[in-house]
Design an enzyme around this catalytic site. Structure first.
Site, short mmCIF file in Angstrom:
data_model
loop_
_atom_site.label_atom_id
_atom_site.label_comp_id
_atom_site.label_asym_id
_atom_site.label_seq_id
_atom_site.Cartn_x
_atom_site.Cartn_y
_atom_site.Cartn_z
N ASP A 83 -8.02 102.23 67.85
CA ASP A 83 -7.35 100.94 68.00
C ASP A 83 -8.29 99.79 67.70
O ASP A 83 -9.52 99.93 67.78
CB ASP A 83 -6.75 100.78 69.40
CG ASP A 83 -7.79 100.88 70.52
OD1 ASP A 83 -8.66 101.77 70.44
OD2 ASP A 83 -7.74 100.06 71.45
N GLU A 145 -8.84 101.84 73.61
CA GLU A 145 -10.17 101.46 74.10
C GLU A 145 -10.26 99.96 74.32
O GLU A 145 -10.90 99.49 75.26
CB GLU A 145 -11.25 101.92 73.11
CG GLU A 145 -12.68 101.78 73.62
CD GLU A 145 -13.28 100.40 73.45
OE1 GLU A 145 -14.31 100.09 74.08
OE2 GLU A 145 -12.73 99.60 72.66
#
Length: 393
Positions: A83, A145
């Site tokens: 991400d 994350e």
């Protein structure tokens, strides 16, 4: 393995090609990463690599765990997230989801944080295969994350059951290829003050949520001053203290109405060894002893609540651990650093797997418009990975 300059150039070009593909997927944390994961799956299948896909509970995201070499306990996990942070509101000079190469740099959202590392790990698989590994190299690609750092937890829970338990984890966040053995924890909260609306000309008929919230924020920053005074006993962190920050505050409906609601969002970044809930406990004690009695003088139904939204564990130094010793050897370094940001590393450490952070690029370029990574950093990381393959062969 052929390690001549032509081979090095070919591996670098393979990593750049892979990075171009990965950046092409818009995997902002609010969006799915499944298209990227599907692309990686096809790539792994083409190389005959075994892998496991671990979806999140809602099925719109997934982690991926691949093993190169013997399917056995031990070995090293190369961990990276898929991400990226949003690009909205940032002044990019080119399409953030299209790799741009210019003056020795690679531009694109996630180029530094941290699709550059992901691309290198994937591009290195052919060389890992040729190395005839005695101990496995695992590649873990996670999600979320940038929001919660909880993306690898379902994978970690399977270590030692249906997934091999690794001997060490290298998290490839940008460190300029230096070995980081510590970072602070992060806890994020929303505190909501429930007051009682009344006309501002008669304060004794209500309870101002804005007033109470301001008092709480002031109390937090006074406590932050105490933390600064306590400092950092290790002398390794910048800034040298645990920190508190209030990011947003919203409340009230009009100037002449006592606010019924006010909320503020805040965070606490704690040094290793400092309790992650220390600031929350301080806020709750201050609310109970000072703020709530005042808030409820004329409104018994007024109260304060705090919702915990994020808890990312810190990474504690483990001098001489398998992960630290290995990473220092591969980086050809004799000292470790700390990093100011949080990462998924603490999640692995909580599962009792030795972990350090070491990856290409500088955190100074992360999250910025025109995010970039130097090609020289890509080359340094490839050399690091080659030494890893030799070490595990």
């Amino acid at each position: 393995m052929n390690l001549d300059s032509n081979s090095a150039t070919a591996r670098r070009d393979a990593a750049l090609d892979m990075l171009e593909h990965l950046i092409g997927f818009d995997t902002e944390s609010s969006k799915s990463n499944l298209e990227l994961i599907a692309f990686v799956e096809e790539y792994l299948k083409s190389l005959g690599i075994a892998y496991v896909k671990i979806p999140n509970p809602t099925g719109d995201k997934a982690a991926l765990f691949a093993t190169i070499g013997p399917n056995q306990e031990g070995g090293v996990v190369l961990s990276g997230h898929t991400d990226v942070v949003p690009v909205a509101g940032q002044a990019w000079t080119s399409d953030p989801f299209k790799l741009r190469r210019e003056a020795g740099r690679l531009y694109g959202r996630g180029a530094c944080d941290m699709k550059g590392f992901d691309a290198i790990c994937l591009a290195m698989i052919p060389e890992f295969l040729n190395a005839r590994l005695v101990h496995p190299i695992h590649i873990l690609l996670s999600y979320d994350e940038e929001t919660t750092c909880r993306g690898p937890l379902d994978t970690i829970a399977r270590f030692g059951t249906d997934l091999p338990r690794p001997g060490a984890v290298l998290v490839g966040e940008p460190t300029l290829m230096q070995v980081a053995d510590a970072h602070k924890s992060v806890a994020g909260y929303t505190t909501i003050v429930h007051g009682h609306a009344a006309h501002s000309s008669k304060p004794y008929l209500g309870a101002s949520a804005v007033e109470a919230a301001c008092d709480l924020v002031t109390g937090l920053y006074r406590f932050a001053d105490e933390l600064v005074a306590a400092g950092d006993p290790s002398g390794r962190f910048d800034p040298p203290a645990s920190t508190i920050h209030v990011g947003t505050i919203h409340g009230g409906t009009a100037r002449n109405i006592m606010a019924k609601l006010c909320e503020f969002r805040w965070e606490f970044r704690a040094l290793p060894g400092v309790a992650q809930n220390l600031a929350l406990q301080h806020l709750e004690d201050y609310a109970a002893q000072v703020v709530t009695p005042k808030l409820t003088r004329y409104a018994a139904d007024a109260f304060v609540e705090t919702v915990t939204e994020v808890e990312v564990p810190g990474l504690k130094p483990e001098s001489g651990s398998v992960a630290e010793s290995l990473a220092l050897k591969l980086a050809r370094s004799n000292h470790t650093i700390t990093v100011p940001y949080a990462s998924e590393a603490g999640q692995f450490q909580l599962a009792h797997v030795p972990t350090v952070v070491c990856g290409p690029g500088s955190i100074d370029q992360a999250h910025q418009p025109d995010e970039y990574i130097d090609i020289a950093q890509i080359e340094m990381c490839i050399a690091f990975m080659r030494r890893l393959a030799t070490e595990l062969s």
